[in-house]
Design a protein around this motif. Structure first.
Motif, short mmCIF file in Angstrom:
data_model
loop_
_atom_site.label_atom_id
_atom_site.label_comp_id
_atom_site.label_asym_id
_atom_site.label_seq_id
_atom_site.Cartn_x
_atom_site.Cartn_y
_atom_site.Cartn_z
N MET A 90 0.82 -1.10 0.00
CA MET A 90 0.08 -0.13 -0.13
C MET A 90 0.96 1.21 0.09
SD MET A 90 -3.45 -0.37 -0.08
CE MET A 90 -3.70 0.96 0.69
N LYS A 91 2.27 1.04 0.15
CA LYS A 91 3.07 2.40 0.31
C LYS A 91 2.92 3.09 -0.86
CE LYS A 91 7.67 3.85 1.07
NZ LYS A 91 9.15 3.47 1.38
N GLY A 92 2.48 4.31 -1.11
CA GLY A 92 2.44 5.17 -2.34
C GLY A 92 1.11 5.06 -2.77
N SER A 93 0.14 4.53 -1.99
CA SER A 93 -1.15 4.36 -2.62
C SER A 93 -2.29 5.21 -1.85
CB SER A 93 -1.61 3.06 -2.51
OG SER A 93 -0.85 1.98 -3.30
N THR A 94 -3.26 5.41 -2.24
CA THR A 94 -4.22 6.28 -1.78
C THR A 94 -5.70 5.64 -2.00
OG1 THR A 94 -3.22 8.59 -2.07
CG2 THR A 94 -5.48 8.68 -1.85
N ILE A 95 -6.44 5.47 -0.86
CA ILE A 95 -7.84 5.04 -0.86
C ILE A 95 -8.58 6.09 -1.29
CG2 ILE A 95 -9.38 3.82 0.29
CD1 ILE A 95 -7.23 2.97 2.21
N ILE A 96 -9.56 5.86 -2.26
CA ILE A 96 -10.87 6.68 -2.37
C ILE A 96 -11.92 6.04 -2.01
CG2 ILE A 96 -12.27 7.69 -4.39
CD1 ILE A 96 -9.61 7.53 -6.26
N THR A 97 -12.79 6.92 -1.20
CA THR A 97 -14.23 6.38 -0.68
C THR A 97 -15.12 7.50 -1.69
OG1 THR A 97 -13.37 5.94 1.46
CG2 THR A 97 -15.85 6.53 1.09
N CYS A 98 -16.13 6.58 -2.12
CA CYS A 98 -17.24 7.62 -2.71
C CYS A 98 -18.54 7.44 -1.78
CB CYS A 98 -17.55 7.11 -4.14
SG CYS A 98 -18.75 8.10 -5.18
N ALA A 99 -18.94 8.63 -1.41
CA ALA A 99 -20.20 8.89 -0.62
C ALA A 99 -21.25 9.29 -1.43
CB ALA A 99 -20.10 9.72 0.46
N VAL A 100 -22.36 8.37 -2.00
CA VAL A 100 -22.99 8.43 -3.37
C VAL A 100 -24.12 9.28 -2.92
CG1 VAL A 100 -22.12 6.44 -4.33
CG2 VAL A 100 -24.04 6.45 -3.02
N THR A 101 -24.95 9.61 -1.63
CA THR A 101 -26.19 10.16 -1.68
C THR A 101 -26.19 11.05 -0.33
OG1 THR A 101 -28.41 10.06 -2.10
CG2 THR A 101 -27.52 8.30 -0.78
N GLY A 102 -25.98 10.44 1.00
CA GLY A 102 -26.17 11.28 2.03
C GLY A 102 -27.44 11.47 2.50
N ASN A 103 -27.44 12.10 3.67
CA ASN A 103 -28.91 12.44 4.10
C ASN A 103 -29.45 13.97 3.62
OD1 ASN A 103 -29.80 10.44 5.50
ND2 ASN A 103 -28.69 11.07 7.41
N HIS A 104 -28.63 14.76 3.39
CA HIS A 104 -28.94 16.28 3.26
C HIS A 104 -28.90 16.58 1.62
CE1 HIS A 104 -28.90 16.41 7.49
NE2 HIS A 104 -27.62 15.66 7.20
N THR A 105 -28.29 16.20 0.84
CA THR A 105 -28.33 16.63 -0.58
C THR A 105 -29.65 16.19 -1.29
OG1 THR A 105 -25.99 16.12 -0.80
CG2 THR A 105 -27.15 16.36 -2.79
N THR A 106 -30.10 17.10 -1.96
CA THR A 106 -31.47 17.09 -2.44
C THR A 106 -31.68 17.00 -4.16
OG1 THR A 106 -32.13 19.26 -2.62
CG2 THR A 106 -32.61 17.97 -0.40
N ARG A 107 -32.75 16.69 -4.56
CA ARG A 107 -32.92 16.48 -5.95
C ARG A 107 -32.99 18.09 -6.53
NH1 ARG A 107 -35.55 10.98 -8.60
NH2 ARG A 107 -33.39 9.89 -8.55
N ALA A 108 -33.32 18.88 -5.55
CA ALA A 108 -33.27 20.23 -5.86
C ALA A 108 -31.96 20.74 -6.41
CB ALA A 108 -33.96 20.98 -4.92
N GLN A 109 -31.01 20.11 -5.51
CA GLN A 109 -29.60 20.70 -5.59
C GLN A 109 -28.80 19.84 -6.62
OE1 GLN A 109 -28.89 19.55 -1.58
NE2 GLN A 109 -27.90 21.64 -1.22
N HIS A 110 -29.47 18.60 -6.89
CA HIS A 110 -28.98 17.72 -8.29
C HIS A 110 -29.74 16.92 -8.77
CE1 HIS A 110 -26.27 15.30 -10.84
NE2 HIS A 110 -25.23 15.94 -10.28
N PRO A 111 -30.28 16.99 -9.82
CA PRO A 111 -31.42 16.29 -10.25
C PRO A 111 -31.35 14.83 -10.47
CG PRO A 111 -30.51 17.53 -12.12
CD PRO A 111 -29.73 18.04 -10.88
#
Length: 304
Positions: free
Chosen positions: A1-22
């Protein structure tokens, strides 16, 4: 893992709305698809909330969590699944009497907040350590309640990921390790950009990083317009990164992200431009000692 970076993707959450992103993922199929697409672009971990498919409001429906997890595991057994346990800690004082809960209160006993984790047994579950003003409400996570949630998570064989919003949360982390409630090699996320918590800057990130337990594996991320600047800062500070529509809907100034996958793709470019490489899900499983769950094991352990 040396020299590597982990990517996490948080895909929807609690607070984002479809008014903000359709195109915000709302249904179980949309959320699962967003996770799988993020994995194709390099995300090793996906962080999942679920929504009521009719209203798009936040939900803790265990059936929805089961549906999302099954769809992901049917198509990608290596992708690391991280389920939230955040809902259930919010208190909204009513206008006429602050002792009386207002309509946005969602307080639950700790065991109810992790019921889906005990049943589904994801790879990771978040464990919020913050007690703070959050919007017009207060989020309450007392040491005793956090320890009770940690106990259920541990008994399920799930790795907790500690969400840290301010320096007091890190002090609580140390105390919980000392008391035996948490492992001395915690998985931590430094959350920057929530109004009354850590504010996003290089100085904040380094300050918070230096407070962590010495054996911590950590991610640093920012919300809103700070999402991608903090990707770069976290990489430079030798941490891991998180992006996704939970944290920001924009991929650049004034431009909505096409998808969660597009945000992961940009994060990957930043990581590689800074001379590191993106860690695969298999590598992260080895680092975190999380075995791949076979279809046979999944079916045997599935709730009845």
């Amino acid at each position: 893992m040396k020299g590597s970076t982990i990517i996490t993707c948080a895909v929807t959450g609690n607070h984002t709305t479809r008014a903000q992103h359709p195109k915000l993922p709302v249904t179980a199929q949309e959320i699962a698809t967003a996770c799988l697409e993020a994995a194709e672009e390099g995300a090793a971990i996906v962080h999942i909330h679920v929504r009521d498919p009719e209203t798009s409001t936040p939900s803790m429906d265990i059936g929805l969590y089961e549906d999302v997890v099954q769809q992901i595991r049917n198509q990608n057994a290596a992708l690391i699944i991280n389920l939230t346990t955040g809902p259930g800690g919010r208190f909204h004082p009513s206008e006429h009497d602050p002792v009386v809960p207002g309509p946005r209160t969602n307080l639950l006993v700790p065991e109810k907040r992790v019921e889906h984790v005990a049943l589904i047994k994801p790879d990771i579950a978040t464990l919020d350590l913050n007690t703070m003003t959050f919007g017009r409400e207060v989020v309450i996570n007392t040491p005793g309640n956090v320890a009770r949630m940690a106990r259920v998570i541990r008994q399920a064989g799930v790795r907790p990921e500690l969400e840290l919003f301010d320096s007091g949360d890190i002090a609580l982390c140390h105390d919980l390790i000392k008391d035996g409630a948490l492992d001395p090699s915690p998985l931590c996320s430094i959350v920057m950009g929530v109004k009354y918590g850590f504010q996003p800057s290089p100085e904040t990130l380094l300050y918070a990083r230096n407070l962590l337990p010495p054996r911590a594996i950590w991610t640093g991320f920012g919300t809103g317009r700070w999402a991608f600047p903090m990707v770069a800062q976290a990489v430079l500070a030798e941490g891991n990164v998180r992006v996704g529509l939970e944290d920001s809907v924009y991929i650049s100034k004034g431009e909505l992200a096409a998808s969660n996958a597009a945000m992961v793709k940009k994060a990957r470019r930043i990581i590689e431009d800074l001379g590191r490489r993106v860690a695969s899900a298999e590598e992260v499983r080895e680092l975190l000692d999380i075995p791949v769950i076979s279809l046979t094991e999944r079916d045997r352990n599935a709730p009845t």
